[in-house]
Motif scaffolding. Structure first.
Motif, PDB file in Angstrom:
ATOM      1  N   UNK A   1      -8.151  48.810  16.086  1.00 20.61           N
ATOM      2  CA  UNK A   1      -8.230  50.058  15.322  1.00 20.61           C
ATOM      3  C   UNK A   1      -8.841  49.841  13.941  1.00 20.61           C
ATOM      4  N   UNK A   2      -8.644  48.663  13.380  1.00 16.22           N
ATOM      5  CA  UNK A   2      -9.209  48.387  12.056  1.00 16.22           C
ATOM      6  C   UNK A   2     -10.722  48.207  12.128  1.00 16.22           C
TER       7      UNK A   2
ATOM      8  N   UNK B   1       1.067  50.563  14.391  1.00 19.84           N
ATOM      9  CA  UNK B   1       1.051  51.966  14.779  1.00 19.84           C
ATOM     10  C   UNK B   1       1.458  52.883  13.631  1.00 19.84           C
ATOM     11  N   UNK B   2       2.093  52.345  12.611  1.00 13.20           N
ATOM     12  CA  UNK B   2       2.370  53.117  11.394  1.00 13.20           C
ATOM     13  C   UNK B   2       1.184  53.074  10.449  1.00 13.20           C
ATOM     14  N   UNK B   3       0.579  51.905  10.332  1.00 17.41           N
ATOM     15  CA  UNK B   3      -0.455  51.689   9.329  1.00 17.41           C
ATOM     16  C   UNK B   3      -1.798  52.281   9.726  1.00 17.41           C
ATOM     17  N   UNK B   4      -2.179  52.137  10.996  1.00 18.14           N
ATOM     18  CA  UNK B   4      -3.495  52.627  11.424  1.00 18.14           C
ATOM     19  C   UNK B   4      -3.662  54.132  11.209  1.00 18.14           C
ATOM     20  N   UNK B   5      -2.728  54.981  11.662  1.00 11.30           N
ATOM     21  CA  UNK B   5      -2.902  56.416  11.392  1.00 11.30           C
ATOM     22  C   UNK B   5      -2.915  56.736   9.902  1.00 11.30           C
ATOM     23  N   UNK B   6      -2.108  56.027   9.132  1.00 13.15           N
ATOM     24  CA  UNK B   6      -2.085  56.251   7.692  1.00 13.15           C
ATOM     25  C   UNK B   6      -3.432  55.947   7.056  1.00 13.15           C
ATOM     26  N   UNK B   7      -4.018  54.810   7.435  1.00 12.26           N
ATOM     27  CA  UNK B   7      -5.322  54.433   6.898  1.00 12.26           C
ATOM     28  C   UNK B   7      -6.417  55.392   7.369  1.00 12.26           C
ATOM     29  N   UNK B   8      -6.348  55.820   8.617  1.00 11.54           N
ATOM     30  CA  UNK B   8      -7.326  56.782   9.120  1.00 11.54           C
ATOM     31  C   UNK B   8      -7.258  58.078   8.332  1.00 11.54           C
TER      32      UNK B   8
ATOM     33  N   UNK C   1      -9.371  36.942  12.920  1.00  7.97           N
ATOM     34  CA  UNK C   1      -9.193  38.382  13.059  1.00  7.97           C
ATOM     35  C   UNK C   1     -10.474  39.174  12.943  1.00  7.97           C
ATOM     36  N   UNK C   2     -10.343  40.478  13.179  1.00  8.54           N
ATOM     37  CA  UNK C   2     -11.448  41.428  13.058  1.00  8.54           C
ATOM     38  C   UNK C   2     -10.939  42.669  12.321  1.00  8.54           C
ATOM     39  N   UNK C   3     -11.838  43.410  11.689  1.00  5.58           N
ATOM     40  CA  UNK C   3     -13.257  43.080  11.498  1.00  5.58           C
ATOM     41  C   UNK C   3     -13.415  41.945  10.493  1.00  5.58           C
ATOM     42  N   UNK C   4     -14.377  41.095  10.777  1.00  7.16           N
ATOM     43  CA  UNK C   4     -14.676  39.961   9.906  1.00  7.16           C
ATOM     44  C   UNK C   4     -16.144  40.040   9.528  1.00  7.16           C
ATOM     45  N   UNK C   5     -16.419  40.066   8.235  1.00  7.43           N
ATOM     46  CA  UNK C   5     -17.783  40.123   7.738  1.00  7.43           C
ATOM     47  C   UNK C   5     -18.085  38.815   7.010  1.00  7.43           C
TER      48      UNK C   5
ATOM     49  N   UNK D   1     -10.792  45.555   7.159  1.00  7.96           N
ATOM     50  CA  UNK D   1     -11.458  46.757   6.655  1.00  7.96           C
ATOM     51  C   UNK D   1     -11.093  47.023   5.199  1.00  7.96           C
ATOM     52  N   UNK D   2      -9.982  46.435   4.731  1.00  9.56           N
ATOM     53  CA  UNK D   2      -9.596  46.603   3.335  1.00  9.56           C
ATOM     54  C   UNK D   2     -10.321  45.635   2.402  1.00  9.56           C
ATOM     55  N   UNK D   3     -11.272  44.857   2.936  1.00  8.39           N
ATOM     56  CA  UNK D   3     -12.101  43.996   2.098  1.00  8.39           C
ATOM     57  C   UNK D   3     -13.553  44.474   2.033  1.00  8.39           C
ATOM     58  N   UNK D   4     -13.799  45.677   2.530  1.00  4.63           N
ATOM     59  CA  UNK D   4     -15.165  46.198   2.467  1.00  4.63           C
ATOM     60  C   UNK D   4     -15.580  46.507   1.029  1.00  4.63           C
TER      61      UNK D   4
END
Length: 212
Positions: free
Chosen positions: A13-14, A61-68, A180-184, A194-197
């Motif tokens: 989901x991230x 499942x708590x964090x993904x909807x919150x971030x979305x 892990x992913x996403x990894x850039x 995704x919080x390191x974009x």
């Protein structure tokens, strides 16, 4: 030109939360993007969810909807789950036809320099609860990415060995930096999550790579 490698999973989901911003980075910065799909953790480490901490999935499942919601993105549970597993026990099935297919299509899309676009179109279905695995849905996703599903399937059927080697190479390169992913990875410098974009864009701008 600077090189940005993106390690990404169709089940993460991230990864979905990051995909729009990754496409924007490709558009707005002078960077050569190499999109490298990897299999989900459930396939790379089949016992992960059986031996993992019990808090992992409930927190996700708590964090993904919150971030979305924070990012203004639609969200929903996959229909169906790309991975066949028992969510109660964490046991992963030995055969994974849905993920095998979408990974093959993803590698085929990469051969056409449309891997990121195809991933965006598919993940917009997987992680908003829409049907995604049938021929019609995958065909629509392929068209959104400027591709043809039949052509992707044809290439995948003729290049099974190359697909397997590409996935193996992607996962080996990923592990040099993180699991892990996403990894850039920007010219060897890794940014996980995704919080390191924002950090990635800061680095790109600091290097004078912004186009506009």
């Amino acid at each position: 030109m600077a090189k940005l490698e993106i390690y990404w999973s169709f089940r993460s989901p991230y990864s979905y939360l990051a995909i729009d911003r990754l496409c924007a980075i490709r558009e707005h910065y002078e960077v050569d993007v190499a999109f490298r799909p990897v299999r989900p953790l459930a396939m790379r480490e089949p016992d992960f969810f059986e031996r993992g901490r019990k808090q992992f999935v409930p927190y996700l499942m708590q964090d993904f909807p919150r971030e979305a919601e924070r990012l203004g993105l639609a969200f929903g549970l996959p229909n169906p789950d790309p991975i066949d597993m028992d969510m109660g026990t964490g046991k992963v099935a030995p055969e994974q036809p849905l993920m095998d297919r979408v990974m093959a299509l993803g590698i085929a899309a990469c051969e056409n320099d449309r891997g990121l676009d195809f991933a965006k179109a598919v993940s917009a279905r997987v992680w908003t609860g829409k049907p995604w695995s049938d021929d019609a849905s995958l065909g629509d996703a392929a068209r959104e990415a400027g591709l043809d599903l039949a052509a992707l399937e044809g290439w995948a059927s003729a290049n099974a060995a190359k697909i397997a080697k590409t996935i193996e190479a992607n996962e080996a390169e990923q592990l040099k930096h993180h699991w892990g992913v996403p990894l850039m990875v920007l010219d060897g410098e890794a940014f996980f999550g995704q919080d390191r974009l924002d950090s990635l864009e800061w680095r790109l701008a600091k290097r004078g790579l912004r186009r506009d």
